[in-house]
Design a protein around this motif. Structure first.
Motif, mmCIF file in Angstrom:
data_model
loop_
_atom_site.group_PDB
_atom_site.id
_atom_site.type_symbol
_atom_site.label_atom_id
_atom_site.label_comp_id
_atom_site.label_asym_id
_atom_site.label_seq_id
_atom_site.Cartn_x
_atom_site.Cartn_y
_atom_site.Cartn_z
ATOM 1 N N ARG A 7 0.828 -1.209 0.000
ATOM 2 C CA ARG A 7 0.000 0.000 0.000
ATOM 3 C C ARG A 7 0.863 1.261 0.000
ATOM 4 O O ARG A 7 1.485 1.596 1.008
ATOM 5 N N GLY A 8 0.908 1.951 -1.152
ATOM 6 C CA GLY A 8 1.630 3.212 -1.249
ATOM 7 C C GLY A 8 3.095 3.111 -0.869
ATOM 8 O O GLY A 8 3.674 4.062 -0.333
ATOM 9 N N LEU A 9 3.708 1.981 -1.169
ATOM 10 C CA LEU A 9 5.063 1.703 -0.693
ATOM 11 C C LEU A 9 6.109 2.505 -1.474
ATOM 12 O O LEU A 9 6.141 2.473 -2.709
ATOM 13 N N SER A 10 6.961 3.203 -0.741
ATOM 14 C CA SER A 10 8.021 4.004 -1.354
ATOM 15 C C SER A 10 9.307 3.846 -0.562
ATOM 16 O O SER A 10 9.292 3.615 0.650
ATOM 17 N N GLY A 21 5.577 4.649 -4.584
ATOM 18 C CA GLY A 21 4.131 4.549 -4.405
ATOM 19 C C GLY A 21 3.487 3.280 -4.927
ATOM 20 O O GLY A 21 2.395 3.326 -5.498
ATOM 21 N N LEU A 22 4.131 2.135 -4.712
ATOM 22 C CA LEU A 22 3.574 0.869 -5.200
ATOM 23 C C LEU A 22 2.356 0.453 -4.383
ATOM 24 O O LEU A 22 2.373 0.492 -3.155
ATOM 25 N N THR A 23 1.317 0.016 -5.083
ATOM 26 C CA THR A 23 0.134 -0.558 -4.443
ATOM 27 C C THR A 23 -0.316 -1.761 -5.264
ATOM 28 O O THR A 23 -0.601 -1.628 -6.456
ATOM 29 N N PHE A 24 -0.327 -2.928 -4.639
ATOM 30 C CA PHE A 24 -0.838 -4.136 -5.291
ATOM 31 C C PHE A 24 -1.049 -5.219 -4.243
ATOM 32 O O PHE A 24 -0.577 -5.108 -3.109
ATOM 33 N N ASP A 25 -1.781 -6.258 -4.627
ATOM 34 C CA ASP A 25 -2.016 -7.414 -3.770
ATOM 35 C C ASP A 25 -1.396 -8.653 -4.408
ATOM 36 O O ASP A 25 -1.324 -8.760 -5.636
ATOM 37 N N VAL A 26 -0.984 -9.590 -3.559
ATOM 38 C CA VAL A 26 -0.492 -10.883 -4.018
ATOM 39 C C VAL A 26 -1.371 -11.943 -3.366
ATOM 40 O O VAL A 26 -1.305 -12.151 -2.150
ATOM 41 N N PRO A 27 -2.236 -12.609 -4.135
ATOM 42 C CA PRO A 27 -3.199 -13.534 -3.552
ATOM 43 C C PRO A 27 -2.609 -14.911 -3.255
ATOM 44 O O PRO A 27 -1.579 -15.302 -3.809
ATOM 45 N N ALA A 28 -3.294 -15.628 -2.399
ATOM 46 C CA ALA A 28 -2.933 -17.011 -2.118
ATOM 47 C C ALA A 28 -3.391 -17.902 -3.268
ATOM 48 O O ALA A 28 -4.234 -17.526 -4.083
ATOM 49 N N MET A 48 11.757 -4.760 1.729
ATOM 50 C CA MET A 48 10.830 -4.057 2.623
ATOM 51 C C MET A 48 9.745 -5.006 3.119
ATOM 52 O O MET A 48 9.329 -4.935 4.282
ATOM 53 N N LEU A 49 9.280 -5.893 2.256
ATOM 54 C CA LEU A 49 8.229 -6.840 2.636
ATOM 55 C C LEU A 49 8.665 -7.722 3.795
ATOM 56 O O LEU A 49 7.872 -8.005 4.698
ATOM 57 N N VAL A 50 9.927 -8.157 3.789
ATOM 58 C CA VAL A 50 10.389 -9.077 4.838
ATOM 59 C C VAL A 50 11.182 -8.354 5.933
ATOM 60 O O VAL A 50 11.916 -8.980 6.700
ATOM 61 N N GLY A 51 11.008 -7.044 6.029
ATOM 62 C CA GLY A 51 11.530 -6.303 7.165
ATOM 63 C C GLY A 51 13.012 -5.991 7.156
ATOM 64 O O GLY A 51 13.565 -5.588 8.183
ATOM 65 N N GLU A 59 3.164 0.956 3.285
ATOM 66 C CA GLU A 59 3.281 -0.271 4.071
ATOM 67 C C GLU A 59 3.396 -1.495 3.170
ATOM 68 O O GLU A 59 2.825 -1.530 2.085
ATOM 69 N N ALA A 60 4.124 -2.487 3.667
ATOM 70 C CA ALA A 60 4.173 -3.814 3.058
ATOM 71 C C ALA A 60 3.654 -4.776 4.113
ATOM 72 O O ALA A 60 4.292 -4.961 5.155
ATOM 73 N N LEU A 61 2.483 -5.359 3.859
ATOM 74 C CA LEU A 61 1.795 -6.151 4.877
ATOM 75 C C LEU A 61 1.627 -7.604 4.456
ATOM 76 O O LEU A 61 1.458 -7.909 3.274
ATOM 77 N N ILE A 62 1.668 -8.466 5.449
ATOM 78 C CA ILE A 62 1.438 -9.895 5.275
ATOM 79 C C ILE A 62 0.241 -10.258 6.142
ATOM 80 O O ILE A 62 0.323 -10.182 7.376
ATOM 81 N N ASP A 63 -0.860 -10.550 5.499
ATOM 82 C CA ASP A 63 -2.114 -10.761 6.223
ATOM 83 C C ASP A 63 -2.417 -9.593 7.162
ATOM 84 O O ASP A 63 -2.816 -9.785 8.315
ATOM 85 N N GLY A 64 -2.189 -8.383 6.668
ATOM 86 C CA GLY A 64 -2.522 -7.186 7.422
ATOM 87 C C GLY A 64 -1.511 -6.762 8.458
ATOM 88 O O GLY A 64 -1.727 -5.770 9.163
#
Length: 231
Positions: A7-10, A21-28, A48-51, A59-64
């Motif tokens: 969500r809006g990742l920069s 400003g990346l925004t996208f979802d990665v589904p299961a 960024m996704l894995v901290g 934000e880069a979120l994993i199940d919220g």
């Protein structure tokens, strides 16, 4: 079932914007190919996704949740961002035992993942004797230790021979069939075309395309990134 929400990742380094400003979802239940030219911001996004990298915005979120908030990170996320960080004097089995112990994972997972990645015979050998492809398999074994719902892989086919690439393809398809989530960054478009269900293409740190894998992936990639006009 584990899903990714970007969500809006920069990310900025001084005046240079690497991710914008990346925004996208990665589904299961799918293999998602994460594509882009060199310097497009793919690896920074995954880090960024894995901290491993702090976002400048978004934000880069994993199940919220952010990676750092996960109660059991290795049981939720398995990541391979580079096949390095191995102690050359340790055996492959000892490397995995240390990872399992640090993450409070069952010791029997070590033998299970060694078998899954085809390193049983080489497990007692020191990592310094491993080829690049074997190190890549060892890195994948580490990512699989927690039997995670999400795999995040950066160039996982690097160093693999054709048989190894076919094996990797089957592994990733099997994980998706189990309703797990696979996010894979790669420059090997032909392999992504055979493996992925959907693709995300970034260029200059921005989202340029998202959708199902199309019959001519190379043409789509070149059109979206403008690379087809080079030279």
């Amino acid at each position: 079932m584990t899903e990714v929400q970007i969500r809006g990742l920069s990310k900025r380094y001084g005046r240079r914007t690497v991710v914008d400003g990346l925004t996208f979802d990665v589904p299961a239940g799918a293999v998602t190919g994460f594509l882009g030219p060199n310097g497009a911001g793919k690896t920074t996004t995954l880090r960024m996704l894995v901290g491993l990298v702090r976002p400048s915005a978004g934000e880069a979120l994993i199940d919220g949740q952010k990676y750092q908030q996960l109660a059991h990170p290795r049981r939720t996320v398995g990541a391979l961002l580079e096949a390095s960080g191995f102690h050359p004097g340790r055996s492959g089995r000892d490397h995995l035992r240390i990872l399992a112990d640090a993450a409070n994972l069952p010791a029997q997972r070590v033998d299970a993942v060694l078998d899954e990645v085809g390193l049983v015979e080489a497990a007692g050998s020191r990592v310094r004797t491993y080829s690049l492809g074997m190190r890549q398999r060892l890195g994948l074994a580490g990512a699989l230790l927690g039997d995670p719902g999400l795999l995040v892989l950066d160039e996982p086919a690097n160093g693999l021979d054709p048989a190894g690439m076919a094996w990797l393809r089957a592994l990733l398809r099997r994980r998706a069939a189990e309703n797990r989530t696979v996010l894979i960054s790669s420059h090997v478009l032909a392999e992504i075309a055979q493996t992925a269900d959907r693709i995300i293409i970034v260029h200059n740190g921005q989202l340029n395309h998202i959708g199902p894998v199309e019959p001519d992936l190379e043409r789509t990639f070149l059109k979206v990134t403008g690379a087809g006009h080079a030279g």
